[in-house]
Design an enzyme around this catalytic site. Sequence first.
Site, PDB file in Angstrom:
ATOM      1  NE  ARG A 186     -57.167  30.513   2.260  1.00 29.91           N
ATOM      2  CZ  ARG A 186     -56.674  29.466   1.559  1.00 29.91           C
ATOM      3  NH1 ARG A 186     -55.564  29.308   1.520  1.00 29.91           N
ATOM      4  NH2 ARG A 186     -57.679  28.699   1.171  1.00 29.91           N
ATOM      5  CE1 TYR A 202     -22.548  27.020 -13.225  1.00 33.75           C
ATOM      6  CE2 TYR A 202     -24.619  26.210 -13.114  1.00 33.75           C
ATOM      7  CZ  TYR A 202     -23.929  26.981 -13.746  1.00 33.75           C
ATOM      8  OH  TYR A 202     -24.139  27.513 -14.880  1.00 33.75           O
ATOM      9  CE  LYS A 234     -56.452  25.363  -5.053  1.00 33.50           C
ATOM     10  NZ  LYS A 234     -57.094  25.805  -3.627  1.00 33.50           N
ATOM     11  CG  MET A 267     -32.149  27.775 -15.670  1.00 30.61           C
ATOM     12  SD  MET A 267     -31.620  29.210 -16.570  1.00 30.61           S
ATOM     13  CE  MET A 267     -30.996  30.320 -15.013  1.00 30.61           C
TER      14      MET A 267
HETATM   15  C1  PLP Z   1     -57.472  24.339  -3.346  1.00 28.43           C
HETATM   16  C2  PLP Z   1     -58.788  24.334  -2.509  1.00 28.43           C
HETATM   17  C3  PLP Z   1     -59.516  23.156  -2.204  1.00 28.43           C
HETATM   18  C4  PLP Z   1     -58.897  21.815  -2.772  1.00 28.43           C
HETATM   19  O1  PLP Z   1     -57.672  21.551  -1.918  1.00 28.43           O
HETATM   20  P1  PLP Z   1     -57.203  19.844  -2.125  1.00 28.43           P
HETATM   21  O2  PLP Z   1     -56.437  19.952  -0.603  1.00 28.43           O
HETATM   22  O3  PLP Z   1     -55.993  19.997  -3.177  1.00 28.43           O
HETATM   23  O4  PLP Z   1     -58.130  19.023  -2.238  1.00 28.43           O
HETATM   24  C5  PLP Z   1     -60.521  23.184  -1.728  1.00 28.43           C
HETATM   25  N1  PLP Z   1     -61.242  24.090  -1.174  1.00 28.43           N
HETATM   26  C6  PLP Z   1     -60.565  25.436  -1.332  1.00 28.43           C
HETATM   27  C7  PLP Z   1     -61.401  26.593  -0.741  1.00 28.43           C
HETATM   28  C8  PLP Z   1     -59.382  25.383  -1.776  1.00 28.43           C
HETATM   29  O5  PLP Z   1     -58.614  26.720  -1.909  1.00 28.43           O
END
Ligand code: PLP
Length: 395
Positions: free
Chosen positions: A156, A288, A57, A336
């Site tokens: 969650r 700055y 992701k 920046m």
């Molecule tokens: C992002 C995520 C992971 C991976 O987590 P890491 O700590 O980066 O290994 C695993 N499971 C779910 C549901 C996630 O959202």
Amino acid sequence: MRDQIADDRPSNREIHLAKTNPRQRAWLEVSASAIEANARALKRHLAPSCELMAVVKADGYGHGAETVAKASLRGGATSFGVATLQEGIDLRNAGLNEPVLVLGHLSQPEDLRACLQWQLMPTLSSMREALLCQNLADSSGRPFAVQLKIDTGMTRLGCDWQDGSRLADAIQQLDQLTLNGIYSHLALADGERDGEAARFTKLQEERFNCITRELNNSSTKVKRHLANSAGTLRDSNLHHDLVRVGLALYGHSPSQHLDGIVELEPAISVKARVSLIRDVPSGIGVSYGHRFVTQRPSRLAVVSIGYADGVSRCLSGRIHALHDGHLLPQVGAITMDQLTLDATEHRTLESGDVVTLLGRDGEHTISPRSWAELANSIPWEVLCSFKHRLPRLVI
Ligand SMILES: *Cc1c(COP(=O)(O)O)cnc(C)c1O
């Protein structure tokens, strides 16, 4: 005069072909072989029957999702985790045909329909979504592979863990749905090995086991999974049929006490060029707000990277860059597009030279964790903060 300027401009064709040198200013180097080696090392850490899902992701935690996905397959991963529908579609468009789980929540019928069309597995948290999927699958005439998420204490996504078995049974009754997996997510797995983190992780594990034990025998092909990187490194009782690994795949351990359990190689380096060397007297304010004032005649190096590239301004005056195996302190406010190094004790540094802000040079390695500690952040956020203005070079 006007005409002359117009004549000197590049033609449309030249404009189209024009690409600046990706190493002209600042860039990321991504080692595909490090990701492959990390996947292989993680896979070796698992029982042979346990699968490795590469979590790609957020554009592969900033490394480039396609690069990471392909490298992790070579290292033994067999499926992918993404957060959004678009991330899943991007993997399909990159020619990847392995199972993809969308970890985020999709509730709109058109999003779930896209999942079915692109053969991405949605994460279900309730019967409402399961029935939507059943209807979509019914009208398209193809089976729909889905996964059920159980909330065992992250609070969650997912259904209440007490409802998990009932919901799993109900989904399995829906003839167009294939329940491909049932999973939960750990909240404290990167915490200490004793105390509250250990107690709560154990509780999550027990709640999860409680549901998976009750799954009826015909559901042995349902994959059970609970562990992220921290869970994977922490305890093999958390592995079940599959582990979902992000951070460790990129070569970083989630916390100090999990270091060294699996040998990991950081896959990313952040590099930038020195644009200008400035020799200035003592008592001169830099950048700055003049947050830094030279205390001696100084040699300053202006480096072409800044917070718009992902080097957080709150790191100002707290980090170092590496050159030739030496650490050079960063001084004054990070701006920046630029930052300044104190190269007074490093006379060989010249304009045009490349410095390493994150990664390894000689004996030294600067890790995302070190930035995270200085910025009151976490390594995950540091990796995701690099902007697309930085070209990603796969090496
Ligand atoms: C992002 C995520 C992971 C991976 O987590 P890491 O700590 O980066 O290994 C695993 N499971 C779910 C549901 C996630 O959202």
